[in-house]
Design a protein around this motif. Structure first.
Motif, mmCIF file in Angstrom:
data_model
loop_
_atom_site.group_PDB
_atom_site.id
_atom_site.type_symbol
_atom_site.label_atom_id
_atom_site.label_comp_id
_atom_site.label_asym_id
_atom_site.label_seq_id
_atom_site.Cartn_x
_atom_site.Cartn_y
_atom_site.Cartn_z
ATOM 1 N N LEU A 1 0.241 10.001 1.279
ATOM 2 C CA LEU A 1 -1.082 10.535 0.943
ATOM 3 C C LEU A 1 -1.828 10.978 2.193
ATOM 4 C CD1 LEU A 1 -2.064 7.988 -1.832
ATOM 5 C CD2 LEU A 1 -2.038 10.479 -2.104
ATOM 6 N N LEU A 2 -1.791 10.136 3.219
ATOM 7 C CA LEU A 2 -2.472 10.503 4.471
ATOM 8 C C LEU A 2 -1.838 11.772 5.047
ATOM 9 C CD1 LEU A 2 -4.627 9.741 6.534
ATOM 10 C CD2 LEU A 2 -2.899 8.391 7.740
ATOM 11 N N GLY A 3 -0.516 11.830 4.998
ATOM 12 C CA GLY A 3 0.202 13.004 5.502
ATOM 13 C C GLY A 3 -0.173 14.251 4.710
ATOM 14 N N LEU B 1 -3.589 3.965 0.380
ATOM 15 C CA LEU B 1 -2.820 3.214 -0.619
ATOM 16 C C LEU B 1 -3.758 2.384 -1.499
ATOM 17 C CD1 LEU B 1 0.036 2.418 -1.604
ATOM 18 C CD2 LEU B 1 -0.062 0.481 -0.031
ATOM 19 N N VAL B 2 -4.726 1.725 -0.845
ATOM 20 C CA VAL B 2 -5.683 0.911 -1.596
ATOM 21 C C VAL B 2 -6.435 1.785 -2.598
ATOM 22 C CG1 VAL B 2 -7.823 -0.426 -1.383
ATOM 23 C CG2 VAL B 2 -5.924 -0.858 0.181
ATOM 24 N N LYS B 3 -6.824 2.987 -2.143
ATOM 25 C CA LYS B 3 -7.546 3.906 -3.038
ATOM 26 C C LYS B 3 -6.669 4.312 -4.228
ATOM 27 C CE LYS B 3 -9.971 7.406 -1.162
ATOM 28 N NZ LYS B 3 -10.153 8.425 -0.084
ATOM 29 N N LEU B 4 -5.414 4.582 -3.933
ATOM 30 C CA LEU B 4 -4.486 4.957 -5.017
ATOM 31 C C LEU B 4 -4.386 3.820 -6.030
ATOM 32 C CD1 LEU B 4 -2.223 6.898 -6.168
ATOM 33 C CD2 LEU B 4 -0.607 5.534 -4.845
ATOM 34 N N GLN B 5 -4.207 2.622 -5.492
ATOM 35 C CA GLN B 5 -4.035 1.461 -6.383
ATOM 36 C C GLN B 5 -5.301 1.192 -7.191
ATOM 37 O OE1 GLN B 5 -2.779 -1.245 -3.338
ATOM 38 N NE2 GLN B 5 -0.592 -0.955 -3.789
ATOM 39 N N ALA B 6 -6.454 1.569 -6.614
ATOM 40 C CA ALA B 6 -7.718 1.346 -7.308
ATOM 41 C C ALA B 6 -8.024 2.459 -8.303
ATOM 42 C CB ALA B 6 -8.846 1.220 -6.291
ATOM 43 N N GLY B 7 -7.152 3.468 -8.353
ATOM 44 C CA GLY B 7 -7.325 4.514 -9.359
ATOM 45 C C GLY B 7 -8.163 5.695 -8.895
ATOM 46 N N GLU C 1 -8.619 11.577 -6.787
ATOM 47 C CA GLU C 1 -7.978 12.529 -5.885
ATOM 48 C C GLU C 1 -6.566 12.054 -5.517
ATOM 49 O OE1 GLU C 1 -9.677 12.921 -2.012
ATOM 50 O OE2 GLU C 1 -8.522 14.735 -1.560
ATOM 51 N N ASN C 2 -6.475 10.785 -5.127
ATOM 52 C CA ASN C 2 -5.169 10.268 -4.726
ATOM 53 C C ASN C 2 -4.178 10.227 -5.883
ATOM 54 O OD1 ASN C 2 -6.123 10.082 -2.188
ATOM 55 N ND2 ASN C 2 -5.758 7.887 -1.921
ATOM 56 N N LEU C 3 -4.692 9.889 -7.060
ATOM 57 C CA LEU C 3 -3.805 9.900 -8.230
ATOM 58 C C LEU C 3 -3.258 11.302 -8.481
ATOM 59 C CD1 LEU C 3 -5.517 7.587 -10.887
ATOM 60 C CD2 LEU C 3 -3.268 7.281 -9.847
ATOM 61 N N ARG D 1 0.595 12.300 -8.485
ATOM 62 C CA ARG D 1 1.254 12.911 -9.647
ATOM 63 C C ARG D 1 1.991 14.183 -9.242
ATOM 64 N NH1 ARG D 1 -3.757 12.142 -12.450
ATOM 65 N NH2 ARG D 1 -3.698 10.050 -13.374
ATOM 66 N N GLU D 2 1.376 14.934 -8.326
ATOM 67 C CA GLU D 2 2.024 16.171 -7.907
ATOM 68 C C GLU D 2 3.327 15.869 -7.154
ATOM 69 O OE1 GLU D 2 -0.751 18.942 -6.336
ATOM 70 O OE2 GLU D 2 0.840 20.354 -5.754
#
Ligand code: ARG
Length: 588
Positions: A172-174, A217-223, A226-228, A232-233
């Motif tokens: 995600l950061l990349g 990663l924490v943001k993704l796990q928290a739903g 944007e990260n989701l 998904r992409e």
């Protein structure tokens, strides 16, 4: 009914007449290793006699007295310590072959009690190229699915892709800081791999980058939306790549349920294991330890170091609260039981995951002792290069599956060009595809799956030896007889039957009759190499027959009989290759 099945049933009835309390499910009829002792035999009476302290030869005599197989067998024999041997009547052999010509059976019977079997295989990881390591799981799992289905079982294939985990922090950061959009367009997986590698290196050198990746990663796990969305992409891009490979390999899945699908279940799995006292806290993490119920040597929660047994717990929840691979597998098991009520679940992965599955299965048994499902880890060894080390490209990279398949097709196209220059290009390309892909698959399925094998282009593409080209060539040779027959206006006489006289005809016929035994053996032990060896022997027996028994030049009724024998041989070869996931071609 197949003669071997009929023999088996009557034998079981005869055994019950002598020993009314016996469990006759173990009374089985098998082909004799050496046909001079008979066509079929059973060794079951010796075990039954032993358990009852009876004389095995006497038991065999008593059973034989109750057994009427005179319509099937020319002779029955008691041999050695109490084997019972059966010699089929030639008419029975001939009629069975004719039944196969007429499409009544192909020397196997569907399972009397079909089972529901879930097969978890392939299961590559998102954002990484599928490499040569995934090939064995994909090819092996697909072959198992085909064999189980052919025998009438209800098969559910499930691709448990790795679409969740700590790698997404860096990805995600990349994606946000260094993505090359143009590169993503042309080769998305290569670009994802590039940003992942680059960021892993950066994170090692720079603490703040590592921290930033963790935050993503924490943001993704928290739903985080944007990260989701990006996640998904990445999955969709990977799925595209997987689908291209599966398309080329002819592999299909009923379900693609990645690890992330089970996220909502993880908390309750951990809670339940805790309440049931199966898992407990240890240094902030939640773990399962040995319950001492099995000998130390067999205990997956113990490990021996310097002669001492130490705890080797299964981690259920890390100290940061995240669940892991084992937790997901437990949740997956629960879901599969609820959804499909399977009798059996098969996991196809490489041998390095043996401990993982031993632990998961053991935790599962403690968690759900009442559940009857059979769980099996079907593991396999590594693919090695000439140097005996894991197979790599010249530059030391892992070999991408798509490149490998390209090269297989290219190499076999060269051979086709040399051998069949007269065929048009489209046909030559198609033959090269079938032979190339088939060769890769066959090389992978032919060794004992638990052995490592050395990847060799020359060996797998050789026309001689236990290879796909050899078997495919044998098949095309049979097909060419029928093309020649058509050219000469020769047809199988209406109402023709099969009669076997020459020793080579008989040997070939008996091998054909054993097809079902091989199929059942494959399914029982999850070993497609049994089919490879069977087909190799079949092709060899066919070659001997063809050398010594003229077909088109023979007089009637011999000619029609032999043409029919050729026809069933081709059918069995084709069906056997299909079980291995290998297509056939009419010309080569
Ligand atoms: N994704 C895993 C890997 O590439 C394989 C998953 C196997 N299946 C399972 N249920 N654990 O190693």
């Amino acid at each position: 009914m197949l003669p071997s099945k009929a023999l088996e049933q009557r034998l079981q009835t005869a055994v019950l007449a002598v020993l009314p309390e016996a469990d006759v499910t173990t009374v089985l009829v098998r082909p004799c290793q050496d046909t001079k002792f008979g066509d079929y035999q059973t060794s079951a009476l010796m075990a039954l006699a032993k358990a009852r302290k009876m004389n095995p030869r006497q038991l065999a005599t008593d059973v034989l007295a109750k057994l009427d197989v005179s319509d099937l067998c020319a002779k029955t024999d008691i041999a050695g310590a109490g084997f019972l041997n059966f010699f089929l009547k030639p008419e029975v052999l001939q009629d069975t072959l004719l039944g196969a010509v007429q499409g009544k059976h192909l020397f196997f019977a569907k399972a009397e009690q079909p089972k529901t079997v879930v097969i978890d295989f392939s299961s590559p990881n998102v954002a990484k190229p599928m490499h040569v390591g995934h090939i064995r799981s994909t090819i092996l799992g697909d072959s198992l699915a085909r064999a189980f289905r052919l025998l009438g079982h209800n098969v559910i294939t499930d691709n448990h892709i790795g679409d969740w985990g700590t790698q997404f922090g860096m990805l995600l950061l990349g994606w946000k800081t260094m993505l090359d959009k143009a590169a993503l367009e042309t080769d998305p997986i290569a670009e994802l791999e590039r940003i992942y590698k680059q960021l892993s290196a950066d994170c090692k050198a720079d603490e703040s980058k590592l921290e930033a990746a963790k935050q993503e990663l924490v943001k993704l796990q928290a739903g985080d939306e944007e990260n989701l969305g990006i996640w998904r992409e990445m999955i969709a891009l990977s799925q595209n790549q997987f689908d291209t490979i599966y398309g080329r390999l002819g592999v299909k899945f009923d379900h693609v349920l990645g690890e992330s699908f089970y996220n909502p279940r993880l908390k309750s799995v951990v809670e339940e294991l805790k309440t049931k006292g199966i898992a407990k806290e240890s240094d902030g993490a939640i773990c399962v330890f040995s319950d001492g119920s099995v000998p130390q040597k067999e205990d997956p929660f113990l490990i021996q170091r310097d002669g001492e047994w130490n705890a080797n717990p299964c981690l259920i929840q890390k100290s940061d609260g995240a669940a892991n691979y084992a937790t997901t597998d437990l949740a997956t098991l629960e879901y599969r039981l609820e959804t499909w009520s399977p009798d059996k679940i098969i996991y196809v992965t490489d041998g390095r995951q043996q401990l993982h599955f031993r632990q998961v299965f053991s935790v599962f048994r403690r968690w759900r002792p009442e559940v009857k499902v059979q769980v099996e880890h079907v593991w396999f060894g590594a693919i090695l290069g000439d140097d005996g080390k894991p197979f790599k490209t010249r530059s030391g990279d892992t070999v991408k599956l798509s490149d490998l398949l390209d090269e297989a097709e290219e190499r076999s196209f060269k051979t086709v060009n040399e051998k069949s220059a007269d065929l048009d290009e489209v046909t030559r390309k198609e033959i090269a595809r079938v032979v190339g892909i088939g060769s890769v698959k066959y090389q992978d399925l032919m060794p004992n799956r638990q052995s490592d094998y050395v990847f060799s282009w020359d060996k797998m593409l050789a026309l001689n030896g236990n290879t796909a080209p050899y078997l495919l060539y044998a098949y095309t040779r049979i097909r060419s007889i029928f093309r020649k027959a058509a050219e000469q206006g020769v047809v199988v006489a209406p109402g023709a039957t099969i009669h076997l006289k020459a020793a080579d005809e008989l040997a070939l016929a008996k091998q054909l009759l054993n097809f079902g035994f091989v199929l059942e053996g494959l399914v029982d032990e999850c070993r497609p190499n049994y089919m490879c060896n069977y087909l190799y022997d079949l092709a060899g027996l066919y070659a001997r027959f063809f050398e010594n028994c003229p077909v088109l030049k023979a007089e009637e009724p011999e000619r029609s009989s032999r043409l029919l024998l050729c026809e069933v041989t081709a059918k069995v070869l084709k069906q056997g290759l299909e079980v291995l996931g290998i297509e056939t071609t009419e010309k080569m």
